[in-house]
Design an enzyme around this catalytic site. Structure first.
Site, PDB file in Angstrom:
ATOM      1  N   SER A 183      56.218  60.073  43.831  1.00 20.67           N
ATOM      2  CA  SER A 183      57.284  59.400  44.571  1.00 20.67           C
ATOM      3  C   SER A 183      58.631  59.961  44.150  1.00 20.67           C
ATOM      4  CB  SER A 183      57.245  57.900  44.277  1.00 20.67           C
ATOM      5  OG  SER A 183      58.403  57.244  44.766  1.00 20.67           O
ATOM      6  N   TYR A 235      57.682  52.001  36.938  1.00 21.39           N
ATOM      7  CA  TYR A 235      57.206  52.718  38.127  1.00 21.39           C
ATOM      8  C   TYR A 235      57.589  54.188  38.052  1.00 21.39           C
ATOM      9  CZ  TYR A 235      56.669  54.037  43.049  1.00 21.39           C
ATOM     10  OH  TYR A 235      56.307  54.675  44.223  1.00 21.39           O
TER      11      TYR A 235
END
Length: 335
Positions: free
Chosen positions: A159, A185
């Site tokens: 990501s 994350y």
């Protein structure tokens, strides 16, 4: 030689869909595994690979949900696996290896994002454990089948969120630092990129190449279930009425567009002989300025491109590999 982190002008872009990038490819006889293939980007990835003739296996946590989601899809079947449970990963891999089949494509797609602090049974932070460590163990256990393919690709969905944090080797599980859901994350997604870099270095001689991908910002995947409507609006992926915005020019995409880079990396002949790179918008991404540092703002994910230098650092990749071996108790198996 390592593949340069430089775009190759693929002919596709941010608005390309998974079906477009695979058009004309015949995957008959190929075996693929897509984690998280029962929803969102994984479901589209599994559907498109199956439509091109590949036999696709979707290991999923909830078999009833998987059965319903995959019903009617050509060449797609489901299995049971929990990425937070090492025994479950071993059991799934063991069942696959027992068939004697090669594994041509492995798409490490499953993931969680920005969730409250949770730990697996070993005490490992859940985003690091799910997004990175579970897939590390899966690849290690499936290694004989990947080598048997004589030309396999492993795709790990990362990501733009890797910009939020490097891997903090001194405290990857937030045991001594305050938990931040976005830092956790970001760390896990940086780990996905570093993992692909080192896996490619180790796998090239066996015909196994690895890629990390940024799919874009896609609201309709369920990945953002821990985010409020106000947060999603502030990032710019929901409009004032709470409806999803689609604007590929800002990396805000549909599911079909979001799955395109994974499918492109898995199947494009333009990537033959290449590997160990981070890709976005169906091309190899550029490295950001070497002075770039981790950042905490969310807005960048919907407008900026590029990979952070710390995510393509070979020394960090080797260090992460050693950490993965120690935490998971697994190494690449020659069995």
């Amino acid at each position: 030689m390592p593949t340069p982190q430089i775009p190759i002008e693929s002919g596709f872009g941010a608005a390309s869909t998974a079906a477009e990038v695979i058009r004309g490819r015949d995957l008959t006889g190929k075996i693929a595994i897509v984690t998280g293939g029962d929803s969102g980007l994984g479901l589209e990835t599994a559907r498109v690979l199956g439509s091109a003739g590949a036999r696709v296996i979707v290991p999923a946590l909830n078999p009833n949900n998987a059965r319903a989601a995959l019903e009617g899809l050509a060449n797609v079947e489901h299995e049971v696996m929990d990425l937070l449970d090492p025994a479950s990963i071993d059991a799934f891999a063991g069942r696959f290896l027992a068939t004697g089949r090669p594994l041509h494509l492995l798409v490490n797609n499953a993931g969680i994002m920005a969730c409250p602090l949770a730990r697996d049974a070993r005490g490992y932070e859940s985003q690091f454990s799910t997004n990175y460590l579970g897939h590390f163990q899966l690849v290690a256990r499936l290694w004989p089948a990947l080598r048997q393919a004589n030309g396999a690709r492993v795709i790990s969905v990362s990501s733009w969120g890797h910009h939020y944090s490097p891997v903090v080797f001194e405290d990857p599980h937030f045991e001594r630092r305050t938990y931040d859901r976005w830092a956790a994350y970001g760390q896990s997604k940086t780990a996905n990129i570093l993992f692909s870099l080192e896996l490619d270095a180790r796998g090239e001689s066996s015909g196994v190449r690895a890629f990390a991908v940024h799919p874009g910002s896609i609201v309709a995947t369920g990945l953002g279930k821990h985010l409020s409507r106000e947060e999603l609006q502030a990032v710019g992926v929901l409009d004032a009425h709470g409806e999803p915005i689609v604007d590929p020019s800002r990396n805000i995409k549909t599911v079909a567009q979001g799955a395109a880079t994974s499918v492109w990396c898995a199947t494009s002949p333009r990537l033959d002989g290449l590997g160990g790179v981070y890709c976005e918008n169906c091309d190899i991404a550029r490295v950001e300025d070497e002075k770039a540092t981790a950042r905490g703002d969310l807005e960048g994910s919907a407008r900026e491109t590029g990979v952070m230098p710390y995510a393509v650092d070979p020394e960090a990749a080797r260090r992460l590999w050693s950490l993965g071996e120690r935490l998971s108790g697994t190494t690449l198996s020659e069995r």
